[in-house]
Design a protein around this motif. Sequence first.
Motif, PDB file in Angstrom:
ATOM      1  N   UNK A 164       0.803  -1.234   0.000  1.00 46.59           N
ATOM      2  CA  UNK A 164       0.000   0.000   0.000  1.00 46.59           C
ATOM      3  C   UNK A 164       0.835   1.283   0.000  1.00 46.59           C
ATOM      4  N   UNK A 165       2.037   1.244   0.597  1.00 50.69           N
ATOM      5  CA  UNK A 165       2.898   2.434   0.600  1.00 50.69           C
ATOM      6  C   UNK A 165       3.355   2.794  -0.819  1.00 50.69           C
ATOM      7  N   UNK A 166       3.508   1.772  -1.670  1.00 57.30           N
ATOM      8  CA  UNK A 166       3.933   2.040  -3.044  1.00 57.30           C
ATOM      9  C   UNK A 166       2.865   2.807  -3.805  1.00 57.30           C
ATOM     10  N   UNK A 167       1.606   2.592  -3.435  1.00 57.28           N
ATOM     11  CA  UNK A 167       0.506   3.325  -4.061  1.00 57.28           C
ATOM     12  C   UNK A 167       0.422   4.745  -3.480  1.00 57.28           C
ATOM     13  N   UNK A 168       0.455   4.847  -2.144  1.00 56.93           N
ATOM     14  CA  UNK A 168       0.271   6.152  -1.479  1.00 56.93           C
ATOM     15  C   UNK A 168       1.445   7.094  -1.714  1.00 56.93           C
ATOM     16  N   UNK A 169       2.663   6.568  -1.601  1.00 55.31           N
ATOM     17  CA  UNK A 169       3.855   7.420  -1.632  1.00 55.31           C
ATOM     18  C   UNK A 169       4.445   7.534  -3.036  1.00 55.31           C
TER      19      UNK A 169
END
Length: 416
Positions: A164-169
């Motif tokens: 999910x961090x790859x999507x958000x950040x």
Amino acid sequence: MQFIKFILDLGPTVMMPIIIMLLGLLFRQGFPKAFRSGLTIGIGFAGIFLVIGMLTSNLSPATQAMVTNWGLHLDVMDVGWPIAAAISFGTPIVPAVFALGLFINVIMLAMNWTKTMDIDLWNYWHFIYAGALVMYLTNNAIMGIIASGITIIIILKLADWTQPYLVKVFDMPGISLPHTESVSWAPVGIFLNSLIDKIPGINKIDINPVKIQERFGVFGEPMLIGLVLGAFIGSLAGYDIKGIVQLSVNMAAVLFLMPRMVRILMEGLLPLSESGREYLNKRFPGKEVFIGLDAAVVIGHPSVMAVCLLMIPITLLLAAVLPGNRILPFTDLAGLPFCLLWAVAPTKGNVFRGLIISTILMVAILYIATDLAPVTTLMAKGVNFPFPEGTAAISSLDGGAHLIPYILYKIVELFH
């Protein structure tokens, strides 16, 4: 072993297009579309590695100058990640770990124990490295293979958890990063970021290149940040005006070019991701799969690069003052974005928090690299690694960043 060596010698820029094309054909893409996707991804990776090469070739002389100017003298030389890769590919467990890695990944996907399809075969050396550490400690190849298998399972689970961090950040949907020296630190980085959330005052400070650019326009762009940080590094290295200007422009180029190279890669990856999703939805409704890639696809983010350029002098300072540290950071200083990626990602690009977390992680990495120096030196002699003149012991910051393999190594050492 000869077949695996042939494939690996092709390098990621050739190997990845072949893998992507075969996956595209498997997902019923049609040859022209699959071929174009694969070739585009190969070009993207070639561009990324060219920019990383520019980063390394410019930072290595600067870091060497800093080491000389600051009079640092430590008895373990940081010879860089290639030593860990050479040790790994020089061990007899390579074919077994490759077969085991593919088997574990397929079984975990089939059983819904992971969503990550790790196609980053080149970096299987991370898993082999875990096995090599244990094998040299126990003189038992089976124990080494078991350690590799455990590492594979943990890294795949961490890749799922951090996706999910790859999507958000980083705005990269459908991708995960089963990259051992990076994602091993994700739980630590996320935990430390949650602690900072609880510190009044400190938790309000947000220095983010994206927000800086929104506020200051052209003067906040990543290339300007690279220009300023390049000048800062050049000044610390004692460069003259010419050297400072050259380093500044090259660092500006790195921060400008890297996101564009990633964009090319994503242009090839998105059709594969869409075809894969359609294919799986037809046969396994609701099943989600992430494409597991090298962390190189995200290290060009302005916040990651800003933090890691600032961490170069901080790392040298830590090496000089930490009691018990023996490693002299050198070759892997240019590779800090891989080691410290998950110090920055949990902060959503906050450079201030990223620096705090990176400093804490770097203390641990220096001590781990120091602790691994004896076994790394022994393993390097075993594969006839050419030692730098006058160097008796070697290690690497990258080796110190392999947290999961190190933990397994210490557990086995405890009971051995």
